[in-house]
Write an enzyme that holds these catalytic residues in place. Structure first.
Site, mmCIF file in Angstrom:
data_model
loop_
_atom_site.group_PDB
_atom_site.id
_atom_site.type_symbol
_atom_site.label_atom_id
_atom_site.label_comp_id
_atom_site.label_asym_id
_atom_site.label_seq_id
_atom_site.Cartn_x
_atom_site.Cartn_y
_atom_site.Cartn_z
ATOM 1 N N HIS A 67 0.874 -1.185 0.000
ATOM 2 C CA HIS A 67 0.000 0.000 0.000
ATOM 3 C C HIS A 67 0.904 1.226 0.000
ATOM 4 O O HIS A 67 1.607 1.495 0.971
ATOM 5 C CB HIS A 67 -0.931 -0.004 1.218
ATOM 6 C CG HIS A 67 -2.044 -1.006 1.091
ATOM 7 N ND1 HIS A 67 -2.593 -1.645 2.176
ATOM 8 C CD2 HIS A 67 -2.709 -1.455 0.004
ATOM 9 C CE1 HIS A 67 -3.558 -2.464 1.746
ATOM 10 N NE2 HIS A 67 -3.640 -2.366 0.433
ATOM 11 N N ARG A 69 0.819 4.436 0.252
ATOM 12 C CA ARG A 69 0.865 5.589 1.166
ATOM 13 C C ARG A 69 1.437 5.251 2.535
ATOM 14 O O ARG A 69 1.636 6.141 3.364
ATOM 15 C CB ARG A 69 -0.531 6.173 1.323
ATOM 16 C CG ARG A 69 -1.555 5.268 2.016
ATOM 17 C CD ARG A 69 -2.893 5.951 2.010
ATOM 18 N NE ARG A 69 -3.970 5.121 2.514
ATOM 19 C CZ ARG A 69 -5.238 5.516 2.556
ATOM 20 N NH1 ARG A 69 -5.565 6.715 2.113
ATOM 21 N NH2 ARG A 69 -6.170 4.729 3.028
ATOM 22 N N GLU A 70 1.706 3.977 2.784
ATOM 23 C CA GLU A 70 2.204 3.566 4.096
ATOM 24 C C GLU A 70 3.720 3.719 4.126
ATOM 25 O O GLU A 70 4.470 2.748 4.175
ATOM 26 C CB GLU A 70 1.722 2.136 4.377
ATOM 27 C CG GLU A 70 0.194 2.074 4.423
ATOM 28 C CD GLU A 70 -0.419 0.673 4.383
ATOM 29 O OE1 GLU A 70 0.323 -0.313 4.445
ATOM 30 O OE2 GLU A 70 -1.660 0.590 4.299
ATOM 31 N N ARG A 125 -3.294 4.646 -2.318
ATOM 32 C CA ARG A 125 -3.073 3.357 -1.668
ATOM 33 C C ARG A 125 -2.925 2.208 -2.674
ATOM 34 O O ARG A 125 -2.182 1.253 -2.450
ATOM 35 C CB ARG A 125 -4.281 3.110 -0.763
ATOM 36 C CG ARG A 125 -4.591 1.692 -0.354
ATOM 37 C CD ARG A 125 -5.981 1.656 0.284
ATOM 38 N NE ARG A 125 -6.489 0.316 0.479
ATOM 39 C CZ ARG A 125 -6.429 -0.350 1.620
ATOM 40 N NH1 ARG A 125 -5.854 0.189 2.661
ATOM 41 N NH2 ARG A 125 -6.941 -1.557 1.730
ATOM 42 N N ASN A 142 -3.907 -5.781 -1.908
ATOM 43 C CA ASN A 142 -4.083 -6.714 -0.790
ATOM 44 C C ASN A 142 -5.497 -7.300 -0.778
ATOM 45 O O ASN A 142 -5.966 -7.796 0.244
ATOM 46 C CB ASN A 142 -3.776 -6.031 0.549
ATOM 47 C CG ASN A 142 -3.535 -7.044 1.663
ATOM 48 O OD1 ASN A 142 -3.071 -8.160 1.404
ATOM 49 N ND2 ASN A 142 -3.857 -6.672 2.894
ATOM 50 N N ARG A 143 -6.182 -7.221 -1.913
ATOM 51 C CA ARG A 143 -7.479 -7.895 -2.081
ATOM 52 C C ARG A 143 -7.496 -8.663 -3.403
ATOM 53 O O ARG A 143 -8.520 -9.166 -3.798
ATOM 54 C CB ARG A 143 -8.624 -6.860 -2.107
ATOM 55 C CG ARG A 143 -8.783 -6.015 -0.856
ATOM 56 C CD ARG A 143 -9.334 -6.837 0.307
ATOM 57 N NE ARG A 143 -9.657 -5.996 1.467
ATOM 58 C CZ ARG A 143 -8.752 -5.540 2.331
ATOM 59 N NH1 ARG A 143 -7.473 -5.850 2.184
ATOM 60 N NH2 ARG A 143 -9.133 -4.778 3.353
ATOM 61 N N HIS A 194 2.643 -3.811 6.528
ATOM 62 C CA HIS A 194 1.776 -2.660 6.295
ATOM 63 C C HIS A 194 1.900 -1.686 7.470
ATOM 64 O O HIS A 194 2.554 -1.962 8.460
ATOM 65 C CB HIS A 194 0.309 -3.106 6.237
ATOM 66 C CG HIS A 194 -0.034 -3.955 5.049
ATOM 67 N ND1 HIS A 194 -0.907 -3.545 4.079
ATOM 68 C CD2 HIS A 194 0.386 -5.192 4.670
ATOM 69 C CE1 HIS A 194 -1.024 -4.490 3.161
ATOM 70 N NE2 HIS A 194 -0.253 -5.509 3.494
ATOM 71 N N TYR A 196 -1.141 1.249 9.377
ATOM 72 C CA TYR A 196 -0.737 1.364 10.749
ATOM 73 C C TYR A 196 -1.790 0.686 11.620
ATOM 74 O O TYR A 196 -2.825 0.293 11.086
ATOM 75 C CB TYR A 196 -0.614 2.860 11.118
ATOM 76 C CG TYR A 196 -1.931 3.618 11.042
ATOM 77 C CD1 TYR A 196 -2.399 4.128 9.829
ATOM 78 C CD2 TYR A 196 -2.733 3.807 12.173
ATOM 79 C CE1 TYR A 196 -3.597 4.811 9.757
ATOM 80 C CE2 TYR A 196 -3.935 4.485 12.090
ATOM 81 C CZ TYR A 196 -4.363 4.983 10.896
ATOM 82 O OH TYR A 196 -5.559 5.653 10.815
ATOM 83 N N GLU A 268 0.941 -4.681 10.865
ATOM 84 C CA GLU A 268 0.508 -3.286 10.749
ATOM 85 C C GLU A 268 1.375 -2.512 11.730
ATOM 86 O O GLU A 268 1.235 -2.676 12.938
ATOM 87 C CB GLU A 268 -0.974 -3.125 11.138
ATOM 88 C CG GLU A 268 -1.959 -3.858 10.254
ATOM 89 C CD GLU A 268 -2.238 -3.148 8.937
ATOM 90 O OE1 GLU A 268 -1.744 -2.027 8.751
ATOM 91 O OE2 GLU A 268 -2.943 -3.740 8.110
#
Lengths: 307, 96
Positions: A67, A69-70, A125, A142-143, A194, A196, A268
């Site tokens: 993802h 933006r992480e 994301r 992640n899906r 990942h 958070y 996370e």
């Protein structure tokens, strides 16, 4: 030099890719770079391989930044890479692991998304693939895995942040990993990172049925989060994805577990309610340091419990 | 570059299943352009949502009118992003 590289700031894709080249150049006996594919927009997808020799050794996979933006995850991945090269031969646990197993590290799992967070939308994301018939862009990588794909816990709406895609593995960023894992055939632990919300999760996400190895995974999670908390007291919860957070179908570690990779986990990382995805750069190193302790726990357990 | 001026991140605390469902209904209202950083799951688990300035009033009224408590986790997303950008730029300048 990777000694003077600033690990306490966020970096662009180009800087991270340059860092990888430097690290490989400085550690040719230990580290190499492998291109496992190209992203939707044509960027190379690289993984670092840390190996002390041998053919097709059992291996541990770690990925960060699926993802985009992480940002703390890609930044932690950079730190892990340096840590591995620094600690091999110094830290007995890591040395024992690398003397028997290889470690693969994918620092930027979603390069298009990551580049987009730097150029256009810090909050992006998903991937950047186009969906025919929709003005919306991207799939939640992640899906998009072939594990409970299409079941509740993902969206069929291309405009949703949890859009699962038209079919499993539709995203080249996902398919590249799938192909690599299948071709390798000897990956024993798979850890997808990942942020958070401070969780350590194991399968399943798409069903509330317990994973056959749930008891062992739960015990190992407990040990890992205890090790993590020993450094700065950061508290992580742990459990199966569906019980600890919510139903999520098509997720990475459900697929890896279905492939027979028993030690399949997803993290996370920090934080719990101040900055979310906008974690200040001053927290990169503490985050990576504490996560490393949990990673070592999982990797050591994998080494000591062959299957 | 996307502008996040005035966007806030709210931390919503749904006290019971009915409140969780109400927040899920909010999620379906596409015109609000909400970005759930932590999705609604179960009572007691925090829900974090980025709300564009144009939707702030509607979302806050919705939450308050249903007795759903919330706090402001990030007052202005853009100001944090500006800080982040400044930090990166100053590092890059020093490095050069």
């Amino acid at each position: 030099s990777t000694d003077t590289f600033n690990y306490a700031t966020y970096h662009t894709l180009e800087e991270i890719y340059n860092f990888m080249d430097l690290l490989v150049a400085e550690n040719p006996q230990l580290a190499s770079k492998i291109q496992i594919g190209n992203s939707y927009e044509g960027r190379p997808i690289y993984i670092l391989k840390f190996s002390t020799g041998g053919d097709n050794r059992p291996a541990i996979w770690i990925d960060t930044g699926i993802h985009s933006r992480e940002w703390v995850t890609q930044a932690s991945g950079v730190w892990f890479a340096k840590k591995i090269t620094q600690d091999y031969g110094q830290d007995p646990t890591l040395t024992a692991i690398l003397d028997s197993m290889d470690i693969f590290l994918e620092i930027v799992t979603n390069p298009d998304g990551f580049a987009f967070t730097h150029s256009s939308n810090r909050m992006w994301r998903k991937t950047r693939s186009k969906t025919a018939g929709s003005i919306c862009v991207g799939v939640d990588p992640n899906r998009n895995w072939d594990a409970g794909f299409g079941k509740p816990g993902a969206s069929s709406n291309p405009c949703s942040d949890t859009y699962r895609g038209k079919f499993a593995n539709s995203e080249v960023e996902v398919r590249s990993i799938v192909d690599f894992v299948k071709t390798h055939g000897n990956i024993k632990a798979f850890i997808s990172i990942h942020s958070y919300s401070q969780l350590l999760l194991y399968p399943y996400g798409y069903t509330s049925q317990p994973a056959p190895d749930e008891e062992e995974l739960d015990q190992l999670s407990k040990s890992a989060v205890t090790a993590l908390a020993s450094l700065y007291g950061t508290k992580f919860k742990y459990g199966s994805i569906i019980k600890a957070i919510y139903q999520a179908s098509g997720s990475t570690v459900d697929w890896t577990y279905s492939q027979g990779i028993k030690y399949s986990f997803t993290f996370e990382l920090r934080d719990t309610g101040r900055y979310g995805f906008l974690l200040p750069a001053s927290q990169i190193i503490p985050t990576a340091q504490e996560t490393w302790l949990a990673l070592l726990t999982i990797m050591e357990h994998t080494l000591n419990h062959p299957y | 570059t996307e502008d996040f001026v005035g966007h806030q991140v709210l931390r919503v605390s749904a006290a019971n299943e009915a409140q969780v469902q109400m927040v899920k209904e909010l999620e379906d209202l596409e015109h609000l352009q909400l970005d759930f950083w932590r999705d609604p799951s179960r009572p007691g688990t925090p829900i974090d949502v980025r709300v564009p300035f144009s939707s702030l009033q509607a979302v806050k009224i919705f939450l308050e009118s249903h007795g759903i408590s919330y706090t402001i986790m990030i007052e202005d997303v853009q100001s944090l992003l500006d800080k982040e950008k400044r930090q990166m730029s100053s590092f890059q300048a020093r490095a050069q």
